[in-house]
Design a protein around this motif. Structure first.
Motif, short mmCIF file in Angstrom:
data_model
loop_
_atom_site.label_atom_id
_atom_site.label_comp_id
_atom_site.label_asym_id
_atom_site.label_seq_id
_atom_site.Cartn_x
_atom_site.Cartn_y
_atom_site.Cartn_z
N THR A 48 72.22 -43.04 5.52
CA THR A 48 71.77 -43.71 4.51
C THR A 48 71.91 -45.38 4.66
O THR A 48 71.23 -46.03 4.28
CB THR A 48 72.52 -43.61 3.21
OG1 THR A 48 73.76 -43.79 3.13
CG2 THR A 48 72.44 -41.99 2.71
N GLY A 49 73.05 -45.47 5.87
CA GLY A 49 73.05 -46.76 6.22
C GLY A 49 73.88 -47.72 5.06
O GLY A 49 74.09 -48.93 5.52
N VAL A 51 77.27 -46.41 3.79
CA VAL A 51 78.33 -45.83 3.81
C VAL A 51 79.23 -46.01 4.86
O VAL A 51 78.93 -45.99 5.96
CB VAL A 51 78.19 -44.07 3.87
CG1 VAL A 51 79.39 -43.47 3.71
CG2 VAL A 51 77.23 -43.70 2.41
N THR A 52 80.52 -46.29 4.43
CA THR A 52 81.77 -46.39 5.18
C THR A 52 82.66 -45.46 5.71
O THR A 52 83.67 -45.46 6.69
CB THR A 52 82.43 -47.56 5.07
OG1 THR A 52 83.00 -47.45 3.82
CG2 THR A 52 81.49 -48.93 4.76
N ASN A 53 82.61 -44.30 4.73
CA ASN A 53 83.60 -43.30 4.74
C ASN A 53 82.95 -41.88 4.07
O ASN A 53 82.70 -42.05 2.97
CB ASN A 53 84.96 -43.63 4.27
CG ASN A 53 86.12 -42.50 4.71
OD1 ASN A 53 85.98 -41.47 4.20
ND2 ASN A 53 87.11 -43.10 5.39
N VAL A 54 83.17 -40.92 4.68
CA VAL A 54 82.85 -39.47 3.93
C VAL A 54 84.26 -38.73 4.32
O VAL A 54 84.89 -38.83 5.30
CB VAL A 54 81.81 -38.84 4.56
CG1 VAL A 54 81.54 -37.16 3.92
CG2 VAL A 54 80.51 -39.71 4.49
N PHE A 55 84.57 -38.10 3.03
CA PHE A 55 85.74 -37.35 3.10
C PHE A 55 85.64 -35.98 2.39
O PHE A 55 85.18 -35.72 1.21
CB PHE A 55 86.72 -38.10 2.20
CG PHE A 55 88.20 -37.31 2.20
CD1 PHE A 55 89.13 -37.15 3.46
CD2 PHE A 55 88.67 -36.57 1.08
CE1 PHE A 55 90.46 -36.65 3.27
CE2 PHE A 55 89.70 -35.87 1.09
CZ PHE A 55 90.71 -35.87 2.21
N PHE A 56 85.99 -34.83 3.09
CA PHE A 56 85.56 -33.34 2.68
C PHE A 56 87.00 -32.86 2.13
O PHE A 56 88.08 -32.99 2.88
CB PHE A 56 85.38 -32.56 3.73
CG PHE A 56 83.82 -32.81 4.18
CD1 PHE A 56 83.04 -33.65 3.56
CD2 PHE A 56 83.33 -32.33 5.42
CE1 PHE A 56 81.70 -33.71 4.02
CE2 PHE A 56 82.31 -32.56 6.06
CZ PHE A 56 81.31 -33.43 5.26
N GLY A 57 87.16 -32.70 0.86
CA GLY A 57 88.31 -31.89 0.24
C GLY A 57 87.75 -30.46 0.07
O GLY A 57 86.96 -29.81 0.54
N SER A 58 89.00 -29.68 -0.41
CA SER A 58 88.92 -28.24 -0.83
C SER A 58 87.58 -27.96 -1.50
O SER A 58 86.74 -27.32 -1.15
CB SER A 58 90.01 -27.72 -1.39
OG SER A 58 89.98 -28.52 -2.82
N ASP A 59 87.16 -28.81 -2.72
CA ASP A 59 86.03 -28.46 -3.36
C ASP A 59 85.29 -29.82 -3.81
O ASP A 59 84.76 -29.91 -4.86
CB ASP A 59 86.49 -27.82 -4.85
CG ASP A 59 87.63 -28.52 -5.81
OD1 ASP A 59 88.01 -29.49 -5.08
OD2 ASP A 59 87.57 -28.10 -6.79
N PHE A 60 85.51 -30.74 -2.85
CA PHE A 60 84.77 -31.99 -3.25
C PHE A 60 84.27 -32.71 -2.05
O PHE A 60 84.86 -32.50 -0.90
CB PHE A 60 85.63 -32.88 -4.05
CG PHE A 60 86.97 -33.44 -3.62
CD1 PHE A 60 87.01 -34.54 -2.89
CD2 PHE A 60 88.27 -32.68 -3.82
CE1 PHE A 60 88.43 -35.06 -2.25
CE2 PHE A 60 89.32 -33.00 -3.08
CZ PHE A 60 89.17 -34.24 -2.39
N VAL A 61 83.63 -33.81 -2.21
CA VAL A 61 83.22 -34.80 -1.12
C VAL A 61 83.13 -36.24 -1.84
O VAL A 61 82.79 -36.43 -2.51
CB VAL A 61 81.88 -34.44 -0.79
CG1 VAL A 61 81.55 -35.55 0.41
CG2 VAL A 61 81.48 -33.25 -0.09
N THR A 62 84.10 -36.86 -1.16
CA THR A 62 84.15 -38.28 -1.57
C THR A 62 83.63 -39.10 -0.38
O THR A 62 83.67 -39.20 0.74
CB THR A 62 85.63 -38.83 -1.41
OG1 THR A 62 86.33 -37.72 -2.44
CG2 THR A 62 85.83 -40.17 -2.18
N VAL A 63 82.49 -39.95 -1.21
CA VAL A 63 82.08 -41.06 -0.33
C VAL A 63 82.34 -42.36 -0.72
O VAL A 63 82.48 -42.88 -1.69
CB VAL A 63 80.30 -40.65 -0.49
CG1 VAL A 63 79.52 -41.68 0.36
CG2 VAL A 63 79.93 -39.21 -0.26
N THR A 64 82.45 -43.20 0.40
CA THR A 64 82.80 -44.76 0.08
C THR A 64 81.47 -45.49 0.62
O THR A 64 81.13 -45.16 1.82
CB THR A 64 83.98 -45.01 0.97
OG1 THR A 64 85.11 -44.34 0.69
CG2 THR A 64 84.54 -46.48 0.66
N ALA A 65 81.26 -46.50 -0.33
CA ALA A 65 79.98 -47.08 -0.25
C ALA A 65 80.26 -48.50 0.59
O ALA A 65 81.41 -48.86 0.62
CB ALA A 65 79.47 -47.48 -1.59
#
Length: 193
Positions: A48-49, A51-65
């Motif tokens: 997407t251009g 995003v600075t961080n993507v994190f996969f957890g057990s049942d979630f995805v955290t995205v940092t803009a």
């Protein structure tokens, strides 16, 4: 399929809950587009251009803009990518061979060399991190990794929404440090790794 979103203490990060498992076990953080090449999902989010961080957890995805990005514009893009991924049941990671993979030593990620006489203290610290701290931090869209113990100092690394969060140093110093000092008297300080 409905994907819920939750805010995190980090205003730059959003937590996306697809209603199914993301990682079978463990977590995975992608801090660069190059690292994201290991996962088609993480790579698509980085593409997407904004995003600075993507994190996969057990049942979630955290995205940092990225700084200057607007969640008003980015959120629908990320939701679309996540929907496509989970509806198609695409693999989370790119297939490959084990040819270039080496298994690091168990203490390869440690910041300090631990001593055998500290083994009981380290076990207590890790148990508290696993049972009390990690669930709370996961609730905020992140994770915490143990990076060592030496001379009363515990080294921890924040991941996901928690890395770069304005309140992460307060979480480490006042929350986690207080908990560890209370249950493990040998702990005198917690430092970010």
């Amino acid at each position: 399929m409905f994907i819920e979103t939750e805010t995190t203490p980090n205003p730059s990060s959003l937590k996306f809950l697809p209603g199914e498992a993301v990682m079978g076990q463990g977590t995975r953080e992608f801090a660069t587009p190059e690292a994201a090449e290991a996962s088609p999902l993480a790579q698509a989010i980085f593409d997407t251009g904004e995003v600075t961080n993507v994190f996969f957890g057990s049942d979630f995805v955290t995205v940092t803009a990225a700084p200057g990005s607007s969640w008003t514009d980015l959120k629908p893009q990320v939701l679309s990518i996540l929907l496509d991924h989970f509806v198609s049941q695409a693999p989370l990671f790119a297939p490959g061979s084990a040819g270039g993979i080496s298994v690091p030593a168990e203490d390869a990620d440690l910041m300090v060399e631990e001593r055998a006489e500290d083994a009981d203290i380290v076990a207590q610290i890790n148990e508290l991190l696993e049972t009390r701290v990690r669930p709370a931090v996961a609730g905020d869209g992140g994770d915490i990794q143990y990076r060592g113990y030496r001379d009363g100092v515990v080294y921890l690394q924040m991941q996901g929404a928690c890395s770069g969060c304005p309140s992460s140093s307060a979480t480490l110093k006042h929350g986690i440090e207080g908990l560890l000092k209370h249950y493990v008297p040998e702990v005198v300080e917690v430092r970010a790794a």
